[in-house]
Motif scaffolding. Structure first.
Motif, PDB file in Angstrom:
ATOM      1  N   UNK A   1       1.613  -5.033  -9.264  1.00 51.24           N
ATOM      2  CA  UNK A   1       2.576  -3.944  -9.407  1.00 51.24           C
ATOM      3  C   UNK A   1       1.915  -2.592  -9.127  1.00 51.24           C
ATOM      4  N   UNK A   2       0.704  -2.420  -9.600  1.00 50.75           N
ATOM      5  CA  UNK A   2      -0.033  -1.179  -9.355  1.00 50.75           C
ATOM      6  C   UNK A   2      -0.321  -1.000  -7.863  1.00 50.75           C
ATOM      7  N   UNK A   3      -0.727  -2.085  -7.207  1.00 52.59           N
ATOM      8  CA  UNK A   3      -1.008  -2.022  -5.769  1.00 52.59           C
ATOM      9  C   UNK A   3       0.257  -1.766  -4.967  1.00 52.59           C
ATOM     10  N   UNK A   4       1.380  -2.319  -5.403  1.00 52.20           N
ATOM     11  CA  UNK A   4       2.631  -2.123  -4.665  1.00 52.20           C
ATOM     12  C   UNK A   4       3.101  -0.674  -4.713  1.00 52.20           C
ATOM     13  N   UNK A   5       2.752   0.044  -5.793  1.00 48.49           N
ATOM     14  CA  UNK A   5       3.052   1.482  -5.830  1.00 48.49           C
ATOM     15  C   UNK A   5       2.255   2.204  -4.757  1.00 48.49           C
ATOM     16  N   UNK A   6       0.991   1.811  -4.611  1.00 48.90           N
ATOM     17  CA  UNK A   6       0.153   2.405  -3.559  1.00 48.90           C
ATOM     18  C   UNK A   6       0.690   2.046  -2.182  1.00 48.90           C
ATOM     19  N   UNK A   7       1.116   0.781  -1.997  1.00 45.49           N
ATOM     20  CA  UNK A   7       1.669   0.321  -0.725  1.00 45.49           C
ATOM     21  C   UNK A   7       2.915   1.133  -0.359  1.00 45.49           C
ATOM     22  N   UNK A   8       3.774   1.371  -1.340  1.00 42.04           N
ATOM     23  CA  UNK A   8       5.006   2.124  -1.094  1.00 42.04           C
ATOM     24  C   UNK A   8       4.699   3.548  -0.646  1.00 42.04           C
ATOM     25  N   UNK A   9       3.805   4.215  -1.360  1.00 40.43           N
ATOM     26  CA  UNK A   9       3.441   5.588  -1.007  1.00 40.43           C
ATOM     27  C   UNK A   9       2.807   5.637   0.389  1.00 40.43           C
ATOM     28  N   UNK A  10       1.898   4.729   0.636  1.00 43.21           N
ATOM     29  CA  UNK A  10       1.181   4.662   1.905  1.00 43.21           C
ATOM     30  C   UNK A  10       2.152   4.427   3.063  1.00 43.21           C
ATOM     31  N   UNK A  11       3.110   3.513   2.885  1.00 46.02           N
ATOM     32  CA  UNK A  11       4.059   3.189   3.945  1.00 46.02           C
ATOM     33  C   UNK A  11       5.010   4.347   4.210  1.00 46.02           C
ATOM     34  N   UNK A  12       5.515   4.972   3.155  1.00 39.90           N
ATOM     35  CA  UNK A  12       6.405   6.122   3.333  1.00 39.90           C
ATOM     36  C   UNK A  12       5.710   7.226   4.118  1.00 39.90           C
ATOM     37  N   UNK A  13       4.482   7.565   3.724  1.00 40.99           N
ATOM     38  CA  UNK A  13       3.746   8.632   4.413  1.00 40.99           C
ATOM     39  C   UNK A  13       3.496   8.244   5.865  1.00 40.99           C
ATOM     40  N   UNK A  14       3.054   7.008   6.096  1.00 38.44           N
ATOM     41  CA  UNK A  14       2.740   6.558   7.454  1.00 38.44           C
ATOM     42  C   UNK A  14       3.942   6.584   8.375  1.00 38.44           C
ATOM     43  N   UNK A  15       5.094   6.124   7.897  1.00 34.87           N
ATOM     44  CA  UNK A  15       6.272   6.060   8.763  1.00 34.87           C
ATOM     45  C   UNK A  15       6.871   7.448   8.998  1.00 34.87           C
ATOM     46  N   UNK A  16       6.866   8.310   7.967  1.00 39.24           N
ATOM     47  CA  UNK A  16       7.315   9.692   8.164  1.00 39.24           C
ATOM     48  C   UNK A  16       6.432  10.375   9.205  1.00 39.24           C
TER      49      UNK A  16
END
Length: 421
Positions: free
Chosen positions: A226-241
């Motif tokens: 769950x902790x890693x998935x928060x990082x994954x979400x932030x990372x993906x949002x920034x990367x795609x934007x």
């Protein structure tokens, strides 16, 4: 500034690298061509695709992190073998053509800047990227790829060196100008295939697996996941934007400089840089050409290794950029073969940039069934356990399937209609 360097490297992950790799030289050529051919009339596609791109990349990354296996490995367990092998074959073909186009553009860009033979430059870039992937382990390669993402800001800066009719840009961004022609719909499919690219699904999922290996642990407890998935979400949002904003600025540059000057056909990123030279000035040209080389150095390893991950996982071979070459010989053989074949295409009569357009169309077509497979996997408790995708991710993920499918159907429908005339 320098005190923040470790923080930058620590927080920028596979999502940002995937987003930046999406704006490779071949992507730059496609975005520039869209601007040169249709002006600002296709800008709306960049932001239409953003939520769908975020959703499908998030699904890919979550699958990799939760299962500890890449996309192809999961598809091998849950889909018919014929389906998987067809998708992997088309992915490898499209990636190899992409590599050819990227390396050709890099060689041409360097020739424009420093002179010398283009083919020699292309061959040198091909060899360098192979050596990087084979002999530099993932823990050292990842920071290099992260830093290369910063070069994409060159295209943002370049736009502010020319006069932009921002009122018209904003209008066309909000009000689509639809055309019922095969060229228009094929360009939309090419743009969507460049933006929502199958190789990025495979890459980001596999890099989440690499991150787990780097930490020397398995999937971990639910709390760790769950902790890693928060990082994954932030990372993906920034990367795609980041990816789509850069694509937007590249398309704007093509529209306000090339389209406005009556230049409608751009066959390569380097040709776009050359065309900008007398119209936008030497500095804009230098930024554009330098960005082609830097983004190519980022994208070619992503293209080659995503093909290798897909093939190795499909056949159950050892894989991973953190492994030594003798531990995963067939995985590295695919990387070498894809890169060298791509480089070799630049020495044949085949025009890699014309082939690139069709590879983007292939990507758009192939993306649809792969996205369906990913969305089905992400919703299965037998695959994801307690971490099946949430409502918003499912909504936009399936929405992306619908948008891509509709664009492909419209393209085929218009082609058939033209043939019957």
């Amino acid at each position: 500034m320098f005190k923040r360097v470790p923080s930058f490297l620590r927080h920028v992950g596979p999502g940002v690298v995937a987003g930046a790799a999406d704006d490779d030289p071949s992507g730059i050529a496609t975005y520039t061509q869209a601007g040169a051919q249709f002006g600002t009339g296709l800008l709306w596609t960049v932001f239409l695709s953003l939520p769908f791109m975020i959703a499908i990349q998030l699904v890919s990354a979550r699958i990799g992190r939760v299962t500890g296996k890449g996309v192809a490995a999961n598809l091998r367990e849950h889909t018919p073998r014929a389906f998987l092998m067809t998708m992997v074959l088309l992915l490898v073909i499209a990636n190899t053509i992409n590599i050819a186009a990227d390396i050709a553009a890099m060689g041409e860009a360097l020739q424009l800047v420093v002179g010398g033979p283009q083919h020699f430059h292309s061959m040198a870039f091909g060899v360098i990227t192979v050596l990087l992937q084979v002999f530099v382990p993932y823990r050292k390669l990842a920071p290099i790829l992260k830093w290369l993402t910063l070069f994409l800001f060159a295209y943002v800066i370049a736009v502010f060196l020319v006069k932009v009719p921002w009122g018209q840009v904003l209008y066309d961004l909000v009000i689509p100008k639809l055309q019922w022609t095969s060229g228009y719909w094929m360009m939309i499919v090419a743009l969507l295939g460049t933006t929502i690219s199958p190789y990025l699904f495979f890459w980001q999922a596999s890099q989440e697996v690499e991150e787990l290996r780097l930490k020397g642990k398995g999937q971990g407890s639910d709390a760790e996941i769950r902790n890693d998935l928060r990082r994954v979400k932030q990372d993906t949002y920034i990367g795609m934007f980041f990816s789509n904003i850069v694509a937007f600025f590249i398309m704007v540059l093509g529209a306000v400089v090339l389209y406005a000057a009556g230049i409608r056909d751009v066959t390569s990123a380097a040709q776009a840089a050359q065309a900008l030279r007398p119209l936008a000035g030497e500095f804009a040209f230098a930024l554009f050409a330098g960005g082609i080389i830097a983004t190519g150095m980022l994208a070619v390893p992503v293209l080659a290794s995503s093909a290798a991950y897909a093939v190795a996982e499909a056949f159950g071979w050892p894989e991973g950029l953190e492994r030594h070459w003798f531990e995963a010989k067939r995985f590295y053989a695919i990387i070498i073969l894809a890169t060298l074949v791509g480089t070799g295409l630049d020495f044949t009569p085949i025009d890699p940039m014309k082939a690139l357009y069709w590879s983007a169309v292939i990507n758009g077509v192939v993306a649809v069934p792969i996205m369906v497979g990913l969305m089905l996997l992400a919703g299965k408790k037998s695959v994801m356990g307690n971490f099946t995708s949430g409502f918003k991710t499912r909504l936009f993920g399936w929405g992306g399937v619908g948008v891509m499918g509709f664009a492909v159907l419209m393209m085929f429908w218009d082609v058939v209609r033209q043939l019957w005339r």
